[in-house]
Scaffold this active site. Sequence first.
Site, short mmCIF file in Angstrom:
data_model
loop_
_atom_site.label_atom_id
_atom_site.label_comp_id
_atom_site.label_asym_id
_atom_site.label_seq_id
_atom_site.Cartn_x
_atom_site.Cartn_y
_atom_site.Cartn_z
CB THR A 1 -0.91 0.01 1.25
OG1 THR A 1 -1.56 1.29 1.37
CG2 THR A 1 -0.10 -0.20 2.52
CE1 TYR B 1 -4.08 -1.93 5.49
CE2 TYR B 1 -3.38 0.29 4.91
CZ TYR B 1 -3.76 -0.98 4.53
OH TYR B 1 -3.82 -1.30 3.19
#
Length: 360
Positions: free
Chosen positions: A129, A172
């Site tokens: 990501t 995250y």
Amino acid sequence: MIAGDRPILVTGGAGFIGSNIADRLASDGHQVLVYDALSRPGVERNLAWLQQRHGDRIQPIVADIRDGDELARAVGEAQAVFHMAAQVAVTTSLDDPRDDFEINIGATFSLLEAVRRAGGDKPVIFASTNKVYGDLLDLDFTLGNNGYAPVDAGIAAHGIGEDRPLDFHTPYGCSKGAADQYVLDYARSYGMPAAVLRMSCIYGHRQMGTEDQGWVAHFLIRALEGRPITLYGDGQQVRDILDVSNAVDAYMRVWQRIDTVRGRAFNLGGGAANAVSLRSLLGHIGDLIGREVEIELSDWRAGDQRYFVADTRAAQQALDLAPKVAWRDGVAALARWLAQERGINMPIAADALRAAATAS
């Protein structure tokens, strides 16, 4: 691509991007192990769609990615692994950081170890990501008609490159960033044919968007249903959005060229040509559905980047990628698919589609 004798493992294979990868692989003649816990709402429909399209080329494994024994068994069967399974929401990671850790780091480590024990020669392509680059608040931005833009001319022209220092924010960001680094280190330390794609905002068919993940589809679903959309911050955040067909092309190219790209991480996004502010996107959605979208504002969320546009030149050069779908065209196509999928009788405005084609 010639189909091999052994299947391809796609973890998270019933999810949005995973199901599109599985569809491409099966269409190319491969047997596909679709490993998914089916815990995310709507993904069971993706699995049913895959089975309807491809029959026994799709072999479902309904299991948690944290089940090390089942994961190792699947790895043992496979000739290559696309590792898409993850806890995917920043907000969820803040609510339950241990769960986020176990899924994103623990399961990735287990998968890498399973590949290593099986000989270490199976290609592993990992879905990372852009959150590994942090909130980018050290950069200076100006606010223009299309949201935030970097003052730095090079970044404004091309976006954030892979040479940007890693800066993990939120659980995250930490978990995906750590997994990203484990994959790259297993390539370095053990010679594993592994590579990483650090994705920006991917959208398209099979996306069951929610407020926490899949925000382009979420915006469209709310707008199609006539419900308000909450913008966190001022809505001037800029993202480069990429149609899932282009993302799948990139994953296939990484696999095809794994001998030359092993050990590398690539940014994967729409790039500067597909950079759009949240408010500009909502304006386009309003044009598509023929009415203004209702907006509500709320506070900024932790780790939210005011701007992220991926510099995709390294991926383009190494993978020889096809031209990207223009964002207006791709969003219009997703709007049509979502309206059909959800039984919403709302034709997408023809004049907006013409305007999208002209703008593209």
